[in-house]
Design a protein around this motif. Sequence first.
Motif, PDB file in Angstrom:
ATOM      1  N   PRO B  15     -37.085   1.764  24.925  1.00  0.00           N
ATOM      2  CA  PRO B  15     -36.616   1.513  23.555  1.00  0.00           C
ATOM      3  C   PRO B  15     -35.567   0.390  23.550  1.00  0.00           C
ATOM      4  O   PRO B  15     -34.837   0.211  24.528  1.00  0.00           O
ATOM      5  N   LEU B  16     -35.535  -0.345  22.467  1.00  0.00           N
ATOM      6  CA  LEU B  16     -34.641  -1.501  22.341  1.00  0.00           C
ATOM      7  C   LEU B  16     -33.184  -1.053  22.174  1.00  0.00           C
ATOM      8  O   LEU B  16     -32.867  -0.295  21.257  1.00  0.00           O
ATOM      9  N   ILE B  17     -32.331  -1.562  23.053  1.00  0.00           N
ATOM     10  CA  ILE B  17     -30.886  -1.329  22.898  1.00  0.00           C
ATOM     11  C   ILE B  17     -30.297  -2.533  22.169  1.00  0.00           C
ATOM     12  O   ILE B  17     -30.385  -3.667  22.663  1.00  0.00           O
ATOM     13  N   ILE B  18     -29.733  -2.284  21.013  1.00  0.00           N
ATOM     14  CA  ILE B  18     -29.073  -3.358  20.252  1.00  0.00           C
ATOM     15  C   ILE B  18     -27.568  -3.204  20.413  1.00  0.00           C
ATOM     16  O   ILE B  18     -27.006  -2.146  20.096  1.00  0.00           O
ATOM     17  N   THR B  19     -26.947  -4.242  20.921  1.00  0.00           N
ATOM     18  CA  THR B  19     -25.486  -4.266  21.002  1.00  0.00           C
ATOM     19  C   THR B  19     -24.934  -4.897  19.731  1.00  0.00           C
ATOM     20  O   THR B  19     -25.354  -6.001  19.362  1.00  0.00           O
ATOM     21  N   ALA B  20     -24.014  -4.207  19.096  1.00  0.00           N
ATOM     22  CA  ALA B  20     -23.344  -4.786  17.930  1.00  0.00           C
ATOM     23  C   ALA B  20     -22.103  -5.544  18.400  1.00  0.00           C
ATOM     24  O   ALA B  20     -21.325  -5.028  19.209  1.00  0.00           O
ATOM     25  N   ALA B  21     -21.947  -6.764  17.898  1.00  0.00           N
ATOM     26  CA  ALA B  21     -20.761  -7.571  18.220  1.00  0.00           C
ATOM     27  C   ALA B  21     -20.140  -8.035  16.899  1.00  0.00           C
ATOM     28  O   ALA B  21     -20.256  -9.202  16.517  1.00  0.00           O
ATOM     29  N   PRO B  22     -19.502  -7.112  16.181  1.00  0.00           N
ATOM     30  CA  PRO B  22     -19.108  -7.407  14.797  1.00  0.00           C
ATOM     31  C   PRO B  22     -17.669  -7.887  14.608  1.00  0.00           C
ATOM     32  O   PRO B  22     -17.255  -8.115  13.475  1.00  0.00           O
ATOM     33  N   TYR B  23     -16.892  -8.034  15.697  1.00  0.00           N
ATOM     34  CA  TYR B  23     -15.461  -8.256  15.480  1.00  0.00           C
ATOM     35  C   TYR B  23     -15.032  -9.727  15.530  1.00  0.00           C
ATOM     36  O   TYR B  23     -13.937 -10.062  15.093  1.00  0.00           O
ATOM     37  N   GLY B  24     -15.865 -10.600  16.070  1.00  0.00           N
ATOM     38  CA  GLY B  24     -15.646 -12.045  15.944  1.00  0.00           C
ATOM     39  C   GLY B  24     -14.274 -12.548  16.333  1.00  0.00           C
ATOM     40  O   GLY B  24     -13.566 -13.097  15.487  1.00  0.00           O
ATOM     41  N   PRO B  25     -13.904 -12.429  17.621  1.00  0.00           N
ATOM     42  CA  PRO B  25     -12.556 -12.851  18.001  1.00  0.00           C
ATOM     43  C   PRO B  25     -12.284 -14.342  17.805  1.00  0.00           C
ATOM     44  O   PRO B  25     -11.131 -14.751  17.724  1.00  0.00           O
ATOM     45  N   MET B  26     -13.351 -15.136  17.702  1.00  0.00           N
ATOM     46  CA  MET B  26     -13.168 -16.580  17.524  1.00  0.00           C
ATOM     47  C   MET B  26     -12.784 -16.920  16.081  1.00  0.00           C
ATOM     48  O   MET B  26     -12.263 -17.983  15.794  1.00  0.00           O
ATOM     49  N   TRP B  27     -13.064 -16.022  15.176  1.00  0.00           N
ATOM     50  CA  TRP B  27     -12.860 -16.323  13.765  1.00  0.00           C
ATOM     51  C   TRP B  27     -11.564 -15.714  13.248  1.00  0.00           C
ATOM     52  O   TRP B  27     -11.072 -14.721  13.782  1.00  0.00           O
ATOM     53  N   LEU B  28     -11.073 -16.284  12.175  1.00  0.00           N
ATOM     54  CA  LEU B  28      -9.969 -15.687  11.422  1.00  0.00           C
ATOM     55  C   LEU B  28     -10.546 -15.057  10.163  1.00  0.00           C
ATOM     56  O   LEU B  28     -11.647 -15.432   9.719  1.00  0.00           O
ATOM     57  N   PRO B  29      -9.854 -14.120   9.566  1.00  0.00           N
ATOM     58  CA  PRO B  29     -10.393 -13.454   8.376  1.00  0.00           C
ATOM     59  C   PRO B  29     -10.856 -14.438   7.300  1.00  0.00           C
ATOM     60  O   PRO B  29     -11.856 -14.204   6.628  1.00  0.00           O
ATOM     61  N   GLU B  30     -10.153 -15.568   7.159  1.00  0.00           N
ATOM     62  CA  GLU B  30     -10.529 -16.537   6.112  1.00  0.00           C
ATOM     63  C   GLU B  30     -11.898 -17.170   6.377  1.00  0.00           C
ATOM     64  O   GLU B  30     -12.515 -17.734   5.475  1.00  0.00           O
ATOM     65  N   ASP B  31     -12.377 -17.089   7.637  1.00  0.00           N
ATOM     66  CA  ASP B  31     -13.665 -17.712   7.968  1.00  0.00           C
ATOM     67  C   ASP B  31     -14.839 -16.916   7.395  1.00  0.00           C
ATOM     68  O   ASP B  31     -15.935 -17.474   7.220  1.00  0.00           O
ATOM     69  N   TYR B  32     -14.640 -15.628   7.179  1.00  0.00           N
ATOM     70  CA  TYR B  32     -15.724 -14.799   6.632  1.00  0.00           C
ATOM     71  C   TYR B  32     -15.060 -13.542   6.031  1.00  0.00           C
ATOM     72  O   TYR B  32     -15.168 -12.445   6.584  1.00  0.00           O
ATOM     73  N   PRO B  33     -14.367 -13.750   4.905  1.00  0.00           N
ATOM     74  CA  PRO B  33     -13.516 -12.668   4.369  1.00  0.00           C
ATOM     75  C   PRO B  33     -14.262 -11.361   4.104  1.00  0.00           C
ATOM     76  O   PRO B  33     -13.670 -10.286   4.217  1.00  0.00           O
TER      77      PRO B  33
END
Lengths: 104, 374
Positions: B15-33
């Motif tokens: 079965p497919l294991i999907i890793t979620a990477a939702p925290y975006g350390p490269m971005w600041l909140p203003e980049d995708y509020p």
Amino acid sequence: MAEFTKVTTVDKLPPGRGASVRIGATDVAVFNVGGVFHAIDGVCPHQGGLLGLGRLSGCVVKCPEHGMRFDVTTGTSPGAPPGGGLACKVFEVKVEGDDVMVSV
Amino acid sequence: MYFTDDSLLPENQDPLIITAAPYGPMWLPEDYPTDIDVSWDAQVQKAVDCYNAGATVLHIHVRDPQTGKISKNFNEYNDQIGRLRNAVPKMVLQVGGSISFAPPADGEMAQWQGYDTRHMLTEINPKPDQITVAVGTSQWDITSISSLQDWPDRMANEQTMWAFANMSVDALPDFYIEHLKRLKTAGIQPYFALGHIHGLEIVERLIRRGQYMGPVNGFFSMGGGGTCGVNPFDWMELVRRTPQGSIWTYQTMFRHSYPLAAMMIALGQHTRAGIEENLWDTTPGKRLTSVQMIEKHVRMAKELGRPVATAEEAREIMKLGVTYNSTEETLLALGLPPNRPAGERGFITYPDTTGKVASAYRAGSDGHALAGEY
């Protein structure tokens, strides 16, 4: 009038070395470049590596995490085209006696 | 991986294991509020949403709600791992290994002391299931397979691209050998973070030299510019070279993420989705959230008939909690040949076999029967 905070002493930060310090909620990277002290925002704008823990070569520090480089005297990326871009804030530094002090 | 005639049929694939990477350390909140979470509650809720969408591994970076930037506070990591463990108890919690911690209080100073501050990750309490371990220092120009329109407005300028283009990941033996030891002591599974085939070769050498024993799981982070890029033949070579008993996730940058995911889902490999490496849908200029990206991977898998792993299945597939105690055991479990016994010539197989299928008829060099001989 700028408020300065003592971050280290001259003897603890010899030439060619850097350090990471906290002033309130601000991480600061402080460096000794040939006897002259400099301070910049301590968190790498790439992914948050601590620039004060990076290796200093001349006036260029390399982030210990992914190797982004900054001129600690200007906060800019060495060799970058002129202009703004991704730069670290530069903080004012003064030395009083043996104390190295930074204003954020 | 060795592909047999039935390897591409979905009923025979893990079965497919999907890793979620939702925290975006490269971005600041203003980049995708609308999709960069700042408060503790929002960061936890994002994990819940990713799990409900189909992800079973959570790639974690911790954002400091006070500054909106990635936290450098060790205690904040402890606290957040605890919150996440409570909120998504079945999910595999994987902490990103490119983190170092600041001195805990005003008036203290941290200086370069080898890799001590990075090794602190192994002391997080409660402990995560996995920590990523970069192996092999590489140039890492993450601008090489992108254009300015891929980047948030704040970064879409020549100066920033120059800074990104000149990066290099520090992952020398001085770091990873000691880090692997500490992870083993802590009972945390390493998740190898590799940029190209030569990183994989290093991992095999670590095993053959007894410097790592245990299951091999990891991901290829392929951003080009010194790491593997977006040539699908290079991706295929990575798949070909990975040991039969290892588990790998494939990840690249921005909209390349989708053709890569489609290929890897079809090939029985595993995927990662989230804003850490991509902000977009397949259409230029159209944003997707991390949850929407995970949902897209689930839909792709569904179309191919490949099931998506439950958290229990993901843990079993990646052999969480399993340890090996010898080089031989590790090599055998991976389907790799044993180390060469002193003086033995030829390609090495396990001692109780000849390495060939028993046959009553003459076989050619590839093991197939010779025409007309039976």
